[in-house]
Design an enzyme around this catalytic site. Structure first.
Site, PDB file in Angstrom:
ATOM      1  N   LEU A   1       0.840  -1.207   0.000  1.00  0.00           N
ATOM      2  CA  LEU A   1       0.000   0.000   0.000  1.00  0.00           C
ATOM      3  C   LEU A   1       0.872   1.252   0.000  1.00  0.00           C
ATOM      4  O   LEU A   1       0.831   2.065  -0.923  1.00  0.00           O
ATOM      5  CB  LEU A   1      -0.925  -0.013   1.226  1.00  0.00           C
ATOM      6  CG  LEU A   1      -1.659   1.287   1.549  1.00  0.00           C
ATOM      7  CD1 LEU A   1      -2.649   1.653   0.452  1.00  0.00           C
ATOM      8  CD2 LEU A   1      -2.349   1.186   2.907  1.00  0.00           C
ATOM      9  N   ASP A   2       1.658   1.387   1.066  1.00  0.00           N
ATOM     10  CA  ASP A   2       2.572   2.513   1.236  1.00  0.00           C
ATOM     11  C   ASP A   2       3.812   1.983   1.944  1.00  0.00           C
ATOM     12  O   ASP A   2       3.791   1.838   3.177  1.00  0.00           O
ATOM     13  CB  ASP A   2       1.903   3.612   2.070  1.00  0.00           C
ATOM     14  CG  ASP A   2       2.846   4.755   2.437  1.00  0.00           C
ATOM     15  OD1 ASP A   2       3.936   4.831   1.840  1.00  0.00           O
ATOM     16  OD2 ASP A   2       2.493   5.547   3.319  1.00  0.00           O
TER      17      ASP A   2
END
Length: 382
Positions: A130-131
């Site tokens: 995601l990040d």
């Protein structure tokens, strides 16, 4: 560059923590064989049952010796372990000529092994969650669109904020989606970023927390890690002058105040005290299936051309978990699964790969993720 070892079709998914979700099920649909490795075989079987994957993946008790005995050339090892443990797994992959994938940032210990991995003909895939991960895809695509519209002479501001928060706000204004020790460690690490065209370092990132409005809702954001290297990684034109470039963390409004006691401990405590604090927070604010999480990822790019023309674009991913799966598990495991499937298809070169190295790959992967039901929106003004 060595020829890439052809993928065998077997995937070894190591760890079944909070970020393991439906991405593993998608791999079970495409890989010839999937093995889930956990602390014990019983725990692995329980995790498969919880995910509805009993009979579709094989449970295993994790240990380097046990994994070594089953690892064959062309297999793919997916590490869901804490980042410090990736290097040992990658070393094993190099020796066995197996591919390696994770959702974490590239560490120095991993980077040191990349030449040997490339010589061995294996893929080292990182930053594919995601990040980091989806945020890279968003940024690459925004930069490419803006460059096409504005050209190679401009000034810009790019912000990328991501956070996992409780879907229903609580007094603590937070829900742990990864180990509390990791959350506290990140807060203790200085953050480097660009503000008003100047390189800036925040020794205590939370002390530069500020309001940030996303789609009409006010959050609190602060910078984390080192944003500066991503200017090059995102392919920003050398003729573009940065006004702001920040990659950071997003929290619910009121988080800064709610965490005041935690920050006092971070300022005064030694490593032993912070480790104890992490255990206390885990016990006081446990993550359960009853309280659903929410993931918000907001990436924005504003560009002003040399002749006064302007371009603005933003991506927003705003997802709430449900009874079947947390939002964090979905947002981490699905892009990682997609990346692994590209390894299985022999689509990636040997050596180091990140989730997005080019705008073209970003467009392709975003299209594939959208096709699999991961929803996000793009807004462009020019």
């Amino acid at each position: 560059m060595s020829d890439v070892v052809r993928a065998s079709g077997t995937v070894h998914w190591i760890g079944a923590g909070l970020s393991t979700g439906s991405g593993l099920a998608l791999l079970c649909d495409t890989a010839e064989r999937v093995r889930l490795w956990h602390r014990t075989e019983e725990r692995a079987a329980q995790a498969l049952d919880h995910l509805g994957l009993t009979g579709r993946a094989e449970p295993r008790a994790f240990g380097l010796a046990a994994l070594t005995a089953e690892l064959a050339p062309g297999d793919v090892v997916v590490s869901m372990l804490p980042a410090p443990e990736h290097a040992a797994l990658l070393a094993l992959c190099v020796r066995r000529r197996a591919h390696f994938a994770c959702s974490s940032y590239v560490s120095d210990a991993v980077l040191e092994q990349v030449p040997a991995a490339e010589k061995a003909g294996i893929v080292v895939l990182t930053e594919a969650g995601l990040d980091p991960g989806i945020d890279h895809l968003f940024a690459h695509n925004l930069v490419a669109r803006a460059r096409e519209a504005i050209g190679d002479e401009a000034s810009y501001s790019l912000t990328s904020y991501c956070g996992g928060v409780p879907a229903v706000p609580n007094d603590f204004r937070y829900r742990f989606s990864w180990a509390p020790a990791g959350v506290l460690s990140a807060l203790r690490s200085p953050a480097r970023y660009l503000q008003d065209g100047e390189e800036t370092t925040a020794e205590r990132p939370w002390e530069v927390t500020r309001p940030h409005v996303v789609d009409g809702e006010t959050f609190e954001v602060y910078p984390n890690r080192d944003s500066v290297p991503f200017i090059e990684q995102y392919g920003l034109p050398t003729g573009w002058r940065p006004r702001t470039f920040v990659r950071g963390t997003l929290r619910l409004e009121g988080w800064l105040r709610a965490w005041d006691a935690v920050f006092e401990e971070l300022k005064a405590g030694d490593d032993a005290r912070i480790a104890a604090l992490a255990r206390e927070l885990a016990a006081t604010y446990p993550t359960t299936d009853a309280d659903h999480d929410r993931v918000v990822l907001a990436v924005s790019l504003d560009v002003a051309g040399a002749k006064g023309e302007t371009w603005s674009g933003s991506y927003l991913l705003d997802l709430v978990g449900d009874e079947e799966e947390s939002a964090m598990a979905r947002c981490v495991s699905r892009p990682l699964s997609l990346a692994v499937r590209h390894i299985l298809s022999d689509d990636l070169p040997s050596g180091l790969n990140r989730a997005a190295e080019t705008a073209e790959r970003s467009r392709e992967w975003l299209s594939e993720l959208a096709g699999e039901g991961l929803e996000f929106t793009l807004r462009v003004d020019q």
